[in-house]
Scaffold this motif. Structure first.
Motif, short mmCIF file in Angstrom:
data_model
loop_
_atom_site.label_atom_id
_atom_site.label_comp_id
_atom_site.label_asym_id
_atom_site.label_seq_id
_atom_site.Cartn_x
_atom_site.Cartn_y
_atom_site.Cartn_z
N PHE A 178 0.84 -1.19 0.00
CA PHE A 178 0.00 0.00 0.00
C PHE A 178 0.88 1.24 0.00
CE2 PHE A 178 -3.44 2.75 1.00
CZ PHE A 178 -2.99 3.62 1.98
N VAL A 179 0.47 2.24 -0.81
CA VAL A 179 1.16 3.52 -0.84
C VAL A 179 0.27 4.63 -0.29
CG1 VAL A 179 2.24 5.28 -2.30
CG2 VAL A 179 2.60 2.84 -2.79
N SER A 180 -0.93 4.76 -0.87
CA SER A 180 -1.80 5.85 -0.47
C SER A 180 -3.21 5.57 -0.96
CB SER A 180 -1.30 7.17 -1.06
OG SER A 180 -2.10 8.26 -0.63
N ALA A 181 -4.20 6.22 -0.33
CA ALA A 181 -5.59 6.07 -0.75
C ALA A 181 -6.36 7.33 -0.40
CB ALA A 181 -6.23 4.86 -0.09
N ILE A 182 -7.45 7.54 -1.12
CA ILE A 182 -8.31 8.69 -0.87
C ILE A 182 -9.76 8.26 -0.97
CG2 ILE A 182 -8.27 9.42 -3.31
CD1 ILE A 182 -8.21 12.35 -2.20
N ARG A 183 -10.56 8.76 -0.03
CA ARG A 183 -11.97 8.43 0.00
C ARG A 183 -12.73 9.57 -0.66
NH1 ARG A 183 -13.62 6.50 5.73
NH2 ARG A 183 -13.42 8.73 6.19
N ARG A 184 -13.67 9.22 -1.53
CA ARG A 184 -14.30 10.21 -2.38
C ARG A 184 -15.17 11.20 -1.60
NH1 ARG A 184 -19.08 11.13 -5.10
NH2 ARG A 184 -18.89 11.98 -7.21
N PHE A 185 -16.05 10.71 -0.69
CA PHE A 185 -17.09 11.60 -0.16
C PHE A 185 -16.54 12.66 0.79
CE2 PHE A 185 -18.01 10.59 4.30
CZ PHE A 185 -17.34 9.39 4.48
N ASP A 186 -15.44 12.38 1.49
CA ASP A 186 -14.94 13.39 2.42
C ASP A 186 -13.49 13.77 2.17
OD1 ASP A 186 -14.33 11.23 5.33
OD2 ASP A 186 -13.63 11.14 3.26
N GLY A 187 -12.87 13.13 1.15
CA GLY A 187 -11.49 13.48 0.83
C GLY A 187 -10.47 12.97 1.81
N SER A 188 -10.86 12.10 2.74
CA SER A 188 -9.89 11.57 3.70
C SER A 188 -8.81 10.78 2.97
CB SER A 188 -10.59 10.65 4.70
OG SER A 188 -11.47 11.37 5.51
N THR A 189 -7.61 10.88 3.49
CA THR A 189 -6.47 10.22 2.84
C THR A 189 -5.71 9.35 3.83
OG1 THR A 189 -5.05 12.11 3.29
CG2 THR A 189 -6.19 12.08 1.17
N ALA A 190 -4.92 8.47 3.28
CA ALA A 190 -4.03 7.63 4.09
C ALA A 190 -2.73 7.42 3.31
CB ALA A 190 -4.67 6.29 4.42
N TYR A 191 -1.63 7.30 4.04
CA TYR A 191 -0.32 7.11 3.42
C TYR A 191 0.47 6.04 4.17
CZ TYR A 191 -1.23 11.61 1.18
OH TYR A 191 -1.78 12.63 0.44
N ALA A 192 1.30 5.33 3.42
CA ALA A 192 2.26 4.44 4.06
C ALA A 192 3.30 5.31 4.77
CB ALA A 192 2.93 3.56 3.02
N TYR B 125 -17.94 0.57 -4.04
CA TYR B 125 -18.92 0.65 -2.97
C TYR B 125 -18.26 0.73 -1.60
CZ TYR B 125 -22.09 -0.62 -6.69
OH TYR B 125 -22.79 -0.65 -7.87
N PHE B 126 -19.06 1.03 -0.62
CA PHE B 126 -18.61 1.21 0.75
C PHE B 126 -17.77 0.03 1.21
CE2 PHE B 126 -18.60 2.51 5.07
CZ PHE B 126 -18.81 1.36 5.84
N SER B 127 -16.75 0.35 1.97
CA SER B 127 -15.90 -0.68 2.57
C SER B 127 -15.66 -0.29 4.02
CB SER B 127 -14.57 -0.77 1.83
OG SER B 127 -13.69 -1.68 2.46
N PRO B 128 -15.95 -1.17 4.96
CA PRO B 128 -15.74 -0.83 6.37
C PRO B 128 -14.26 -0.79 6.72
CG PRO B 128 -16.38 -3.11 6.16
CD PRO B 128 -16.48 -2.53 4.79
N GLY B 129 -13.98 -0.19 7.86
CA GLY B 129 -12.60 -0.17 8.33
C GLY B 129 -11.85 1.07 7.89
N SER B 130 -10.56 1.06 8.11
CA SER B 130 -9.74 2.22 7.80
C SER B 130 -9.52 2.37 6.30
CB SER B 130 -8.39 2.11 8.51
OG SER B 130 -7.61 1.08 7.92
N ILE B 131 -9.12 3.57 5.90
CA ILE B 131 -8.87 3.83 4.48
C ILE B 131 -7.73 2.95 3.98
CG2 ILE B 131 -8.20 5.58 2.81
CD1 ILE B 131 -9.39 7.66 4.71
N ALA B 132 -6.75 2.74 4.79
CA ALA B 132 -5.58 1.97 4.38
C ALA B 132 -5.88 0.49 4.21
CB ALA B 132 -4.45 2.15 5.39
N SER B 133 -7.02 0.01 4.73
CA SER B 133 -7.32 -1.43 4.69
C SER B 133 -8.39 -1.78 3.66
CB SER B 133 -7.77 -1.90 6.07
OG SER B 133 -9.00 -1.29 6.41
N ILE B 134 -8.78 -0.83 2.83
CA ILE B 134 -9.83 -1.07 1.85
C ILE B 134 -9.43 -2.17 0.87
CG2 ILE B 134 -11.01 -0.05 -0.15
CD1 ILE B 134 -11.05 2.60 1.39
N GLN B 135 -10.38 -3.05 0.57
CA GLN B 135 -10.19 -4.09 -0.45
C GLN B 135 -10.73 -3.56 -1.77
OE1 GLN B 135 -8.56 -7.11 0.41
NE2 GLN B 135 -8.22 -5.80 2.19
N TYR B 136 -9.92 -3.56 -2.80
CA TYR B 136 -10.29 -2.94 -4.06
C TYR B 136 -10.85 -3.94 -5.07
CZ TYR B 136 -8.11 1.18 -2.20
OH TYR B 136 -7.82 2.27 -1.42
#
Length: 125
Positions: free
Chosen positions: A47-61, A101-112
């Motif tokens: 994982f490097v980084s991710a962004i959530r669409r509805f609120d713009g939350s981000t996560a980084y390694a 679609y929605f994925s529970p848990g942290s942004i960094a743990s999303i299954q794509y």
């Protein structure tokens, strides 16, 4: 599945910058989150980084915090990864990922659901 097209990879010297782009094929589709992963030769994809669409939350390694910035352009269903102060250890194939679609848990743990073909980033003098 959504088709993802990455661009922006290349060869850069240590300390340099690159900007990766990832465009989703379906312009009218929404997404829950999109992210970037990378895989270096002989290593597992990470994982490097991710962004959530509805609120713009981000996560980084931890390895890229303070150097990489992820952003989104909702109108174009596109995300970007601005990579600064690049190091040789950043050398890898970078993959874009999409979760519709929605994925529970942290942004960094999303299954794509969908993955791009990858773009090569090489940091070398």
């Amino acid at each position: 599945q959504v088709q993802l097209v990455e661009s922006g990879g290349g060869l850069v010297q240590p300390g340099g910058s690159l900007r990766l782009s990832c465009a989703a094929s379906e312009r009218t589709s929404n997404f829950y989150a999109m992210g970037w992963f990378r895989q270096a030769p002989g290593k597992e994809r990470e994982f490097v980084s991710a962004i959530r669409r509805f609120d713009g939350s981000t996560a980084y390694a931890d390895s890229v915090k303070g150097r990489f910035t992820i952003s989104k352009d909702i109108a174009e269903n596109t995300i970007y990864l601005q990579m600064n102060i690049l190091k040789p250890e950043d050398t890898a194939v970078y993959y874009c990922a999409h979760r519709k679609y929605f994925s529970p848990g942290s942004i960094a743990s999303i299954q794509y659901d969908s993955w791009g073909q990858g773009t090569q980033v090489t940091v070398s003098s």
